[in-house]
Design a protein around this motif. Structure first.
Motif, mmCIF file in Angstrom:
data_model
loop_
_atom_site.group_PDB
_atom_site.id
_atom_site.type_symbol
_atom_site.label_atom_id
_atom_site.label_comp_id
_atom_site.label_asym_id
_atom_site.label_seq_id
_atom_site.Cartn_x
_atom_site.Cartn_y
_atom_site.Cartn_z
ATOM 1 N N ASN A 461 -15.042 35.947 15.960
ATOM 2 C CA ASN A 461 -13.440 35.562 15.915
ATOM 3 C C ASN A 461 -12.777 36.596 15.154
ATOM 4 O O ASN A 461 -11.716 36.304 14.341
ATOM 5 N N SER A 463 -10.160 39.719 14.349
ATOM 6 C CA SER A 463 -9.160 40.527 14.605
ATOM 7 C C SER A 463 -9.564 42.105 14.640
ATOM 8 O O SER A 463 -10.701 42.443 13.808
ATOM 9 N N ALA A 464 -8.916 43.210 15.295
ATOM 10 C CA ALA A 464 -9.496 44.276 14.988
ATOM 11 C C ALA A 464 -9.547 44.740 13.595
ATOM 12 O O ALA A 464 -10.541 45.453 12.982
ATOM 13 N N SER A 465 -8.304 44.325 12.712
ATOM 14 C CA SER A 465 -8.331 44.712 11.315
ATOM 15 C C SER A 465 -9.157 43.859 10.475
ATOM 16 O O SER A 465 -10.067 44.499 9.439
ATOM 17 N N ASN A 466 -9.768 42.665 10.883
ATOM 18 C CA ASN A 466 -10.752 41.910 10.165
ATOM 19 C C ASN A 466 -12.079 42.622 10.436
ATOM 20 O O ASN A 466 -12.509 42.649 9.405
ATOM 21 N N SER A 487 -17.276 43.051 21.693
ATOM 22 C CA SER A 487 -15.738 42.734 22.030
ATOM 23 C C SER A 487 -15.349 41.628 22.961
ATOM 24 O O SER A 487 -16.192 41.787 24.012
ATOM 25 N N HIS A 489 -12.139 39.182 24.960
ATOM 26 C CA HIS A 489 -10.637 38.471 24.702
ATOM 27 C C HIS A 489 -10.940 37.055 24.657
ATOM 28 O O HIS A 489 -11.567 36.279 25.442
ATOM 29 N N ILE A 493 -6.292 37.553 23.412
ATOM 30 C CA ILE A 493 -6.293 38.262 22.189
ATOM 31 C C ILE A 493 -7.523 39.050 22.166
ATOM 32 O O ILE A 493 -8.576 38.189 22.340
ATOM 33 N N LYS A 495 -10.716 40.259 20.220
ATOM 34 C CA LYS A 495 -11.533 39.679 19.209
ATOM 35 C C LYS A 495 -12.951 40.370 19.122
ATOM 36 O O LYS A 495 -13.491 41.179 20.068
#
Length: 658
Positions: A461, A463-466, A487, A489, A493, A495
């Motif tokens: 769960n 995000s790309a930045s996480n 990866s 969605h 979104i 994930k």
């Protein structure tokens, strides 16, 4: 004066305890003398003639310990006339309230019609309080706090005053280091939601303190515990969960006797009698007997008198030979310092196991009120069995060292709990795959047992930045490496799910990227492969008609390598068949949906080190589970599994190998 009524017209004196823990009687109710009888051969006793009892573990962590007592003795008639024994009672003082407790015995547990026993002048009879396989129970069950003495009272027709004798009570500790034994079965051979089970309550006579041990498992279809595998009826030995499980030695010792070659009892009550196929192993003080094993399964190197046995050595397999109605292990100990098998049966204490009343454990739950057993026997209460987790470690959802745990189609809201169950039993994930069906996210996982206790960090769960932050922290700073990246969605979104692991000597380069366009991916691919690196996985997600690539690379000696990341169902099948001819081995597969069509990303290595590879491309949930059971049952491991949506249904592609 208080009296105790054992039966109509039967009046006994009240027993009182003195300071030295002996019993005294109040004034005689009648001047008549007691009969002239002699008691001898009282067993089991210690050197001071204290009666041994077995201390039984509490049925749950919320219950109290108990004790069981079975006494064997000889009654000799020293009169010059016949005596008629009409009543036997055991009496002890309840330590909680100081009141006497009386248990009147059945005269003959094998024949309820027998109400008296006749003893001719000069003759003797031998009697024991025990049980007739749960139909008649003469055993003395004492709750905590355990009394310190017991009086046995014998009433005869010819005398109004009973004959009695008193013995102090003493807990039996086995004559081995620690006073107890290990368990004769392996945790590592138990299946999921499977346990050993038994209770402290064998039949009568010399086998009273023995155990019959079986295996029970949870039948999710019938929502109950069963000794049978689901879908079987017990008509074959193989239908029983315990059949074929290893029997291991509970202590060091030497073989004093053994037997093999007795055919099994396959339902027609044939195949010999008695203990079937067995070992008798002496540890210098006690002889342990293991019975009913499968013919031909006894360890050949131990099949000689004097063979040395170490604790934990495999002796044979649970079977159904001899006087056995279904597969089980009969375990018994006798006091036998000489190793000549002539001793009396004594209790068996266990240490290093956990137990719980099976009636309390209404469904699998390692967090229930399990009791850790230390130097105690299994409990008994009205024939109720207890479930046994044969490990000193606390009970867990899954036993140790299963070849793998692989779950598929786990709903997102159940994923964390499912993950925690496996990770909490020291399994770590080697694969995670996320996909969606009808807009809902599901997970597929593969876990292995973390025997080396490698540090593992798992996230989903993200995000790309996480994900980038986790990568920087664990890979760039803490020395971890990516083991798996996926990866997906989730409700539109993008994930990420990732597995990071830290192993000794893991200092190799592992470049990675995520959420890049197809062209950027191609540029990275060409760059890294020119450096001698190969892709480990390439996960693709389609979001709003656009493709996002994420991958990582390593230096591996795999010979040739093929990566295709936009394959249709048929193209994937054709490529798989082509690679099989060229002896390339599938190393990775990931499914995704793009513009309402299923696509596959797949990697093949010329030399992946895998053997006996088999795969599936489009399996329903039930079909995939059947293939998983068949393949893992044949010693293969799941290397990759990926899910996808077609027609609003779950479909799976996977491969297995050794």
């Amino acid at each position: 004066m208080k009296t105790i009524f054992l039966a109509p017209l039967l009046l006994l004196p009240v027993l009182i305890a003195t300071h030295n823990q002996t019993l005294g009687f109040l004034d005689e109710l009648t001047p008549a003398a007691a009969p002239n009888v002699a008691i001898s051969g009282v067993t089991p006793v210690d050197e001071a003639n204290n009666l041994y009892y077995i201390s039984c573990a509490p049925r749950t962590s919320n219950a109290q310990a108990s004790a069981q007592l079975s006494v064997k003795f000889k009654i000799k008639n020293n009169e010059n006339k016949p005596l008629t024994l009409n009543n036997i009672a055991f009496v002890y003082i309840n330590n909680l309230n100081g009141q006497p407790v009386v248990k009147k015995m059945v005269m003959d547990i094998n024949d309820a019609s027998v109400t008296t026993l006749n003893i001719l002048p000069g003759d003797s009879i031998t009697w024991q309080n025990s049980r007739d396989y749960h139909q008649v129970d003469n055993a003395l069950l004492m709750e905590s706090p355990i009394p310190t003495f017991v009086t046995i009272i014998l009433n005869f027709n010819e005398y109004s005053k009973p004959f009695s004798f008193t013995r102090n009570l003493r807990k039996y500790d086995n004559k081995v280091t620690g006073g107890a034994y290990s368990f004769p079965g392996k945790e590592t051979e138990l299946g999921i939601n499977e346990y050993w089970y038994g209770y402290c309550g064998h039949g009568g006579g010399s086998q009273f303190y023995a155990y019959d041990l079986k295996t029970v498992g949870w039948d999710s279809e019938k929502n109950k515990w069963s000794v049978l595998f689901p879908g079987t009826d017990g008509s074959k030995n193989e239908h029983y969960r315990g059949y074929g499980k290893s029997v291991v030695s509970i202590a060091d010792g030497v073989v004093v006797n053994f037997k093999d070659g007795v055919i099994e009892n396959d339902g027609d009550q044939g195949g010999g009698s008695g203990g079937g196929n067995w070992f008798k192993i002496n540890n210098g003080k006690e002889t342990i007997i293991y019975m009913h094993m499968q013919p031909g399964s006894l360890t050949k190197s131990l099949m000689k008198v004097g063979a040395k046995v170490n604790k934990g050595d495999k002796l044979g397999l649970v079977g159904n030979a001899g006087s056995s109605s279904e597969p089980h292990l009969h375990l018994q100990a006798i006091d036998d310092a000489d190793g000549d098998e002539s001793g009396v049966t004594v209790p068996i204490n266990f240490s290093g196991i956990h137990i719980i009343d099976k009636d309390v454990l209404t469904e699998p739950n390692p967090n229930a009120a399990w009791e850790k057993v230390v130097k105690q026997g299994l409990p008994y209460q009205s024939g109720r069995r207890c479930v046994i987790w044969p490990s000193a470690s606390k009970p867990c959802w899954y036993p140790k060292n299963l070849s793998e745990l692989s779950h598929h189609a786990i709903p997102e809201n159940a994923y964390q709990a499912d993950f925690d169950k496996m990770a909490g039993c020291n399994y770590y994930p080697v694969w995670v795959d996320a996909y969606d069906v009808n807009g809902k996210t599901y997970f597929n996982t593969i876990f292995r047992y973390n025997a080396n206790n490698y540090p593992v960090h798992v996230r989903h769960n993200m995000s790309a930045s996480n994900y980038q932050s986790e990568y920087n922290t664990y890979v760039m700073s803490k020395g971890y490496r990516l083991l798996q990246l996926d990866s997906y969605h989730d409700a539109g979104i993008l994930k990420f799910a990732a597995i990071f692991i830290k192993k000794p000597g893991q200092s190799f380069a592992q470049p990675a990227y995520h959420a890049v366009t197809p062209q950027t991916h191609q540029d990275f691919f060409e760059k890294f492969t020119k450096q001698g690196l190969v892709p480990v996985n390439v996960t693709v997600t389609s979001l709003n008609g656009k493709l996002f690539y994420s991958a990582f690379y390593e230096k591996r000696s795999v010979g040739g390598m093929i990566l295709k990341s936009f394959l249709t169902q048929q193209e994937y099948q054709d490529l798989f068949d082509e690679m099989a001819v060229k002896r390339f081995e599938q190393a990775y597969i990931n499914a995704y949906t793009h513009n309402d069509q299923t696509r596959f990303s797949a990697i093949f290595y010329q030399n992946s080190g895998q053997q006996s590879l088999t795969a599936t491309r489009k399996s329903s949930s039930a079909n995939y589970h059947d293939k998983w059971e068949a393949n893992t049952g044949n010693g293969l491991l799941t290397q990759c599994v990926t899910g996808y949506d077609e027609g609003g249904k779950h479909w799976f592609a996977a491969h297995w190998s050794k």
